[in-house]
Design a protein around this motif. Structure first.
Motif, PDB file in Angstrom:
ATOM      1  N   ASP A  67       7.400   3.064  -4.189  1.00 47.69           N
ATOM      2  CA  ASP A  67       8.490   2.603  -5.056  1.00 47.69           C
ATOM      3  C   ASP A  67       8.168   1.337  -5.824  1.00 47.69           C
ATOM      4  OD1 ASP A  67      10.166   4.709  -4.163  1.00 47.69           O
ATOM      5  OD2 ASP A  67      10.645   3.557  -2.361  1.00 47.69           O
ATOM      6  N   GLY A  68       7.042   0.675  -5.504  1.00 48.43           N
ATOM      7  CA  GLY A  68       6.721  -0.550  -6.218  1.00 48.43           C
ATOM      8  C   GLY A  68       5.836  -1.472  -5.415  1.00 48.43           C
ATOM      9  N   PHE A  69       6.103  -2.771  -5.531  1.00 45.84           N
ATOM     10  CA  PHE A  69       5.281  -3.783  -4.873  1.00 45.84           C
ATOM     11  C   PHE A  69       6.141  -4.671  -3.982  1.00 45.84           C
ATOM     12  CE2 PHE A  69       2.964  -2.986  -8.907  1.00 45.84           C
ATOM     13  CZ  PHE A  69       1.751  -2.566  -8.375  1.00 45.84           C
ATOM     14  N   THR A  70       5.618  -4.976  -2.803  1.00 48.78           N
ATOM     15  CA  THR A  70       6.229  -5.968  -1.920  1.00 48.78           C
ATOM     16  C   THR A  70       5.539  -7.304  -2.156  1.00 48.78           C
ATOM     17  OG1 THR A  70       6.690  -4.278  -0.262  1.00 48.78           O
ATOM     18  CG2 THR A  70       6.739  -6.575   0.467  1.00 48.78           C
ATOM     19  N   LEU A  71       6.335  -8.375  -2.266  1.00 49.27           N
ATOM     20  CA  LEU A  71       5.809  -9.687  -2.605  1.00 49.27           C
ATOM     21  C   LEU A  71       5.742 -10.586  -1.376  1.00 49.27           C
ATOM     22  CD1 LEU A  71       7.817 -10.228  -5.917  1.00 49.27           C
ATOM     23  CD2 LEU A  71       5.611  -9.095  -5.596  1.00 49.27           C
ATOM     24  N   ALA A  72       4.940 -11.649  -1.493  1.00 48.81           N
ATOM     25  CA  ALA A  72       4.736 -12.554  -0.365  1.00 48.81           C
ATOM     26  C   ALA A  72       6.026 -13.267   0.036  1.00 48.81           C
ATOM     27  CB  ALA A  72       3.658 -13.578  -0.718  1.00 48.81           C
ATOM     28  N   ASP A  73       6.939 -13.469  -0.896  1.00 50.79           N
ATOM     29  CA  ASP A  73       8.202 -14.141  -0.573  1.00 50.79           C
ATOM     30  C   ASP A  73       9.258 -13.190  -0.040  1.00 50.79           C
ATOM     31  OD1 ASP A  73       8.926 -12.707  -2.813  1.00 50.79           O
ATOM     32  OD2 ASP A  73       9.382 -14.452  -4.070  1.00 50.79           O
ATOM     33  N   GLY A  74       8.858 -11.922   0.190  1.00 53.25           N
ATOM     34  CA  GLY A  74       9.785 -10.927   0.704  1.00 53.25           C
ATOM     35  C   GLY A  74      10.493 -10.116  -0.361  1.00 53.25           C
ATOM     36  N   GLY A  75      10.324 -10.480  -1.616  1.00 51.21           N
ATOM     37  CA  GLY A  75      10.964  -9.747  -2.699  1.00 51.21           C
ATOM     38  C   GLY A  75      10.269  -8.442  -3.019  1.00 51.21           C
ATOM     39  N   GLN A  76      10.848  -7.697  -3.936  1.00 52.18           N
ATOM     40  CA  GLN A  76      10.321  -6.400  -4.351  1.00 52.18           C
ATOM     41  C   GLN A  76      10.265  -6.331  -5.869  1.00 52.18           C
ATOM     42  OE1 GLN A  76       9.482  -3.718  -2.267  1.00 52.18           O
ATOM     43  NE2 GLN A  76       9.880  -4.947  -0.427  1.00 52.18           N
ATOM     44  N   VAL A  77       9.279  -5.630  -6.381  1.00 55.02           N
ATOM     45  CA  VAL A  77       9.214  -5.280  -7.795  1.00 55.02           C
ATOM     46  C   VAL A  77       9.193  -3.763  -7.877  1.00 55.02           C
ATOM     47  CG1 VAL A  77       7.817  -5.282  -9.893  1.00 55.02           C
ATOM     48  CG2 VAL A  77       8.047  -7.375  -8.554  1.00 55.02           C
ATOM     49  N   THR A  78      10.215  -3.188  -8.443  1.00 53.45           N
ATOM     50  CA  THR A  78      10.302  -1.733  -8.556  1.00 53.45           C
ATOM     51  C   THR A  78       9.364  -1.238  -9.650  1.00 53.45           C
ATOM     52  OG1 THR A  78      12.609  -1.751  -7.849  1.00 53.45           O
ATOM     53  CG2 THR A  78      11.835   0.211  -9.003  1.00 53.45           C
ATOM     54  N   ALA A  79       8.573  -0.234  -9.314  1.00 55.30           N
ATOM     55  CA  ALA A  79       7.647   0.351 -10.295  1.00 55.30           C
ATOM     56  C   ALA A  79       7.302   1.758  -9.851  1.00 55.30           C
ATOM     57  CB  ALA A  79       6.381  -0.489 -10.412  1.00 55.30           C
ATOM     58  N   SER A  80       7.680   2.716 -10.674  1.00 54.39           N
ATOM     59  CA  SER A  80       7.332   4.098 -10.351  1.00 54.39           C
ATOM     60  C   SER A  80       5.895   4.428 -10.729  1.00 54.39           C
ATOM     61  CB  SER A  80       8.296   5.055 -11.065  1.00 54.39           C
ATOM     62  OG  SER A  80       8.288   4.827 -12.460  1.00 54.39           O
ATOM     63  N   LEU A  81       5.332   3.637 -11.642  1.00 48.58           N
ATOM     64  CA  LEU A  81       3.938   3.802 -12.056  1.00 48.58           C
ATOM     65  C   LEU A  81       3.258   2.444 -11.919  1.00 48.58           C
ATOM     66  CD1 LEU A  81       1.948   5.884 -13.203  1.00 48.58           C
ATOM     67  CD2 LEU A  81       2.685   5.254 -15.498  1.00 48.58           C
ATOM     68  N   LYS A  82       2.179   2.406 -11.153  1.00 52.13           N
ATOM     69  CA  LYS A  82       1.580   1.119 -10.767  1.00 52.13           C
ATOM     70  C   LYS A  82       0.107   1.057 -11.164  1.00 52.13           C
ATOM     71  CE  LYS A  82       3.226   2.514  -6.963  1.00 52.13           C
ATOM     72  NZ  LYS A  82       4.303   3.333  -7.512  1.00 52.13           N
ATOM     73  N   VAL A  83      -0.309  -0.104 -11.665  1.00 53.46           N
ATOM     74  CA  VAL A  83      -1.695  -0.335 -12.072  1.00 53.46           C
ATOM     75  C   VAL A  83      -2.196  -1.594 -11.375  1.00 53.46           C
ATOM     76  CG1 VAL A  83      -3.281  -0.742 -13.994  1.00 53.46           C
ATOM     77  CG2 VAL A  83      -1.262   0.679 -14.340  1.00 53.46           C
ATOM     78  N   TRP A  84      -3.384  -1.514 -10.788  1.00 53.23           N
ATOM     79  CA  TRP A  84      -4.001  -2.698 -10.187  1.00 53.23           C
ATOM     80  C   TRP A  84      -5.147  -3.142 -11.088  1.00 53.23           C
ATOM     81  CZ3 TRP A  84      -2.268  -5.248  -5.849  1.00 53.23           C
ATOM     82  CH2 TRP A  84      -3.053  -6.323  -5.414  1.00 53.23           C
ATOM     83  N   ALA A  85      -4.996  -4.322 -11.684  1.00 49.13           N
ATOM     84  CA  ALA A  85      -6.013  -4.854 -12.605  1.00 49.13           C
ATOM     85  C   ALA A  85      -6.382  -6.278 -12.218  1.00 49.13           C
ATOM     86  CB  ALA A  85      -5.493  -4.810 -14.036  1.00 49.13           C
ATOM     87  N   ALA A  86      -6.267  -6.600 -10.942  1.00 41.75           N
ATOM     88  CA  ALA A  86      -6.544  -7.959 -10.465  1.00 41.75           C
ATOM     89  C   ALA A  86      -7.892  -8.017  -9.771  1.00 41.75           C
ATOM     90  CB  ALA A  86      -5.444  -8.398  -9.499  1.00 41.75           C
ATOM     91  N   GLY A  87      -8.556  -9.142  -9.894  1.00 46.25           N
ATOM     92  CA  GLY A  87      -9.799  -9.361  -9.169  1.00 46.25           C
ATOM     93  C   GLY A  87     -10.962  -8.542  -9.695  1.00 46.25           C
ATOM     94  N   VAL A  88     -12.164  -8.971  -9.356  1.00 42.57           N
ATOM     95  CA  VAL A  88     -13.378  -8.277  -9.776  1.00 42.57           C
ATOM     96  C   VAL A  88     -14.365  -8.263  -8.613  1.00 42.57           C
ATOM     97  CG1 VAL A  88     -15.351  -8.294 -11.360  1.00 42.57           C
ATOM     98  CG2 VAL A  88     -13.097  -8.955 -12.193  1.00 42.57           C
ATOM     99  N   LYS A  89     -14.948  -7.114  -8.381  1.00 42.85           N
ATOM    100  CA  LYS A  89     -16.034  -7.012  -7.411  1.00 42.85           C
ATOM    101  C   LYS A  89     -16.989  -5.924  -7.867  1.00 42.85           C
ATOM    102  CE  LYS A  89     -13.872  -3.616  -4.340  1.00 42.85           C
ATOM    103  NZ  LYS A  89     -13.474  -3.297  -2.953  1.00 42.85           N
ATOM    104  N   ALA A  90     -18.219  -6.015  -7.415  1.00 45.76           N
ATOM    105  CA  ALA A  90     -19.200  -4.971  -7.697  1.00 45.76           C
ATOM    106  C   ALA A  90     -19.058  -3.864  -6.653  1.00 45.76           C
ATOM    107  CB  ALA A  90     -20.604  -5.557  -7.675  1.00 45.76           C
ATOM    108  N   PRO A  91     -19.569  -2.669  -6.919  1.00 39.45           N
ATOM    109  CA  PRO A  91     -19.487  -1.588  -5.937  1.00 39.45           C
ATOM    110  C   PRO A  91     -20.102  -1.977  -4.598  1.00 39.45           C
ATOM    111  CG  PRO A  91     -20.148  -0.731  -8.077  1.00 39.45           C
ATOM    112  CD  PRO A  91     -20.153  -2.227  -8.196  1.00 39.45           C
ATOM    113  N   GLY A  92     -19.471  -1.529  -3.516  1.00 38.36           N
ATOM    114  CA  GLY A  92     -19.899  -1.901  -2.181  1.00 38.36           C
ATOM    115  C   GLY A  92     -21.312  -1.466  -1.834  1.00 38.36           C
ATOM    116  N   LEU A  93     -21.821  -0.430  -2.489  1.00 40.28           N
ATOM    117  CA  LEU A  93     -23.169   0.053  -2.213  1.00 40.28           C
ATOM    118  C   LEU A  93     -24.207  -1.052  -2.389  1.00 40.28           C
ATOM    119  CD1 LEU A  93     -25.248   2.401  -1.774  1.00 40.28           C
ATOM    120  CD2 LEU A  93     -25.196   2.687  -4.263  1.00 40.28           C
ATOM    121  N   LEU A  94     -23.981  -1.960  -3.325  1.00 40.09           N
ATOM    122  CA  LEU A  94     -24.982  -2.988  -3.616  1.00 40.09           C
ATOM    123  C   LEU A  94     -25.217  -3.919  -2.422  1.00 40.09           C
ATOM    124  CD1 LEU A  94     -24.090  -3.966  -7.289  1.00 40.09           C
ATOM    125  CD2 LEU A  94     -25.832  -2.376  -6.477  1.00 40.09           C
TER     126      LEU A  94
END
Length: 430
Positions: free
Chosen positions: A250-277
């Motif tokens: 239904d969305g995202f749970t936040l650190a302060d206990g709040g909620q953000v409603t989202a039926s469609l969710k995209v994660w575009a935070a942080g950067v890492k290389a593939p674990g194989l490396l």
């Protein structure tokens, strides 16, 4: 005399530029090098454009470069498949088998020998182990992921119109990808009105969530503030200093206990290389799975293996942090290898890579654009916006095309794109 075997893994900005330039150079010199490009996908899309493919404001079929066609034109060999492992003692890399969507084996597992190996397999969003992200969120780190999200967002928009519902979209990550995607989704909804989607903009709710104190942390403060104000004027709800602890259906749970409603969710935070490396036959990697390299771009534990772009970690002398994982860094490192790798195969040393920060640009679709001109050039430190910033953003892409196809063919592609904006729908409708 057998040609030297150069294998490049990854057909992104850096990998495809290296394969194209060295393939052409080898062809002119009588095939002194055998250049092979390995990639699990069949085509290349300029990574800074993926958010437009995801939103459907650009057609992926017009913007992609198929590896087979580029290999024929530039004189290198394309091998489909994904890197599965490495044997440094025998100088061979292992390629995983390739299967069809229904499970049929298309290409069996195989090994490729190399004299020089260039790893340019890019990066992906980092969910930091946040529960539910893998199960409930889309990512747009590749052409296939961006296309999959676009198919889903068009289905959801049709559904909300047919059932008179609201479509809520939540985007985690206030960097360039998240910011640009939010603006492109607004543009998609507004353009769709002309094709019968009456009332769609009013039914679309977009929330952009950033854990840091401001959007676009890598940009100057004034650009961050102006970008947030412009997004909010477009109807995007921006939440900074907000940390997500869980993704749910239904969305995202936040650190302060709040909620953000989202039926469609995209994660575009942080950067890492593939674990194989981090498990690649003893090569040294950072906490973000990036391979540690010397200023020559050679990995710290094997001089025959190079790493460039987002999958490499290079801290230049006098700096405390590694170079950022940006297309600008990837391009400059690719050009460094293009100039010096052929000489290294003949026994020359590779000089230290030097990076020039020419600034950064962020585009809010047709609405606005902002840029910082970086630390080099006559106007260093200057910030720009509007039409000039939009033109500068477009020129970055066109210069990439020119490096792949040559000046005249790249110019023709730009002309075709301009004609298509006049002749075709501004959004993907199929």
């Amino acid at each position: 005399m057998q040609p030297q075997q150069i294998v490049i893994v990854g057909g992104g900005v850096a990998g495809l530029e290296v394969a194209t330039a060295l393939g052409r150079r080898s062809a002119r010199a009588g095939r002194t090098m055998a250049v092979t490009l390995v990639d699990r996908d069949s085509a290349h899309v300029w990574k800074p454009m993926l958010h437009t493919i995801a939103a459907g404001t650009r057609d992926v079929s017009q913007q992609q470069t198929t590896f087979l066609a580029q290999a024929r034109d530039a004189g290198f060999t394309y091998q489909p498949g994904e890197l599965a492992g490495l044997d440094r003692a025998t100088r061979e890399l292992r390629i995983a088998p390739l299967h069809a969507p229904d499970g049929r084996l298309l290409v069996p597992a195989r090994r490729l020998a190399y004299d020089a190996l260039v790893l340019a397999i890019g990066s992906e969003a980092n969910d930091f182990g946040t529960p539910g992200v893998a199960a409930h969120c889309f990512k747009i780190d590749s052409r296939l992921q961006a296309d999959a999200f676009n198919r889903e967002v068009r289905l959801r928009m049709l559904q909300c119109l047919a059932q008179d519902e609201t479509l809520s979209i939540g985007i985690v990550g206030g960097g360039a990808t998240g910011v640009e995607l939010a603006a492109e989704l607004v543009q998609l909804a507004q353009a769709a009105v002309a094709y019968g989607a009456q009332g769609l903009p009013a039914r679309l709710s977009i929330t952009l969530i950033e854990s840091g104190p401001r959007l676009l942390a890598a940009f100057p403060q004034d650009i961050s503030a102006a970008t947030q104000a412009r997004l909010e004027a477009l109807g995007v709800r921006v939440r900074t200093a907000t940390r997500v602890t869980e993704a749910t259906a239904d969305g995202f749970t936040l650190a302060d206990g709040g909620q953000v409603t989202a039926s469609l969710k995209v994660w575009a935070a942080g950067v890492k290389a593939p674990g194989l490396l981090a498990r690649l036959d003893g090569l040294e990697a950072s906490h973000a799975n990036q391979l540690l390299v010397h200023p020559s771009l050679q990995t710290t534990r094997d001089p025959r293996i190079f790493a460039i772009g987002d999958c490499a970690s290079l801290t230049l002398p006098g700096n405390q942090r590694p170079l950022p994982p940006t297309a600008q860094v990837a391009h400059q490192q690719a050009q460094h290898l293009i100039r010096h790798l052929p000489g290294w195969l003949r026994g020359d040393k590779i000089p230290a890579f030097s990076y020039r920060d020419f600034g950064a640009l962020v585009s809010l679709g047709d609405y606005d654009a902002f840029g910082s001109l970086g630390k080099f050039g006559l106007f260093k430190g200057l910030t720009i916006r509007g039409r000039l910033a939009q033109l500068s953003h477009a020129l970055l892409y066109r210069s990439h095309q020119a490096r792949l196809f040559g000046f005249w063919r790249g110019g023709l592609l730009w002309l075709v794109d301009r004609l298509n904006t006049r002749l075709r729908a501004p959004i993907r409708l199929d």
